[in-house]
Each structure stands twice: as C-alpha cells, then as structure tokens.
Design a protein around this motif. Structure first.
Motif: not given
Length: 107
Positions: A57-62, A69-70
């Motif tokens: 989940a943290l990887a998906l949010v990141g 941002l890009v």
C-alpha cells in the motif's frame, strides 16, 4: 430536378430457406432398474482476493505521488515554455514596430 432520389432496397438474390422451427422435446427415462441420481451441484470456483500488505500500500501511494509530481512538472514546464515564447514574440513585435516607426520618421 431538385428532389432527392431515395435509393431502393435491393431484393435478395439466390435461394433463401425459411428459418427452422425448434420444438421442445421431453426426455423420458428408460425402463432401467437403477434410477439415475440427480447431478451434484458444483461449487463455483472462488477467486483469490487481492490483499495489500502495508508495504505494498505504501509503494502504491508513493508511486501515485511520483506520477502526479512528474506530470505536474511536465505541465508547468510546458506552460512556462508557452509564456516565454509569447513574451519573446511580443518583445520582437515592439522592437520591429519601433524600428519601422523610426525609419518612417527619418524620411
């Protein structure tokens, strides 16, 4: 002369067969001594549920944050490029106008 000509539908060519009529039939059991057992119900295949671990989940949010941002940086840079181009064209127009006006005043 000014009326539109409507196309006519072409007639079918070749031999056409009428559609077959399907009649329901009943199945009668034979005179066998052993009765046929009813079919056993089959349990539907269950699909495994997608379970997210806290790391996933943290990887998906990141990853989503990085994509936002890009894309934001790309869009801001495009907007800045358009603004700089417009300003440079305006400066060139002012310089050309003043050169042409000063040339007309000298004559």
């Amino acid at each position: 002369m000014f009326r539109p000509k409507l196309p006519t539908m072409p007639q079918p060519t070749g031999l056409t067969t009428p559609p077959a009529i399907i009649r329901p039939t009943t199945i009668t059991p034979g005179t066998s001594a052993t009765p046929v057992p009813p079919p056993t119900p089959v349990a539907p295949a269950s699909r495994p549920l997608v379970q997210l671990t806290p790391g996933a989940a943290l990887a998906l949010v990141g990853g989503g944050t990085a994509v936002v941002l890009v894309l934001g940086a790309v869009l801001v840079s495009l907007l800045l490029a358009v603004a700089i181009t417009g300003a440079s064209v305006a400066v060139c127009a002012v310089v050309l106008r003043s050169l042409l006006a000063s040339d007309a005043n000298r004559r």
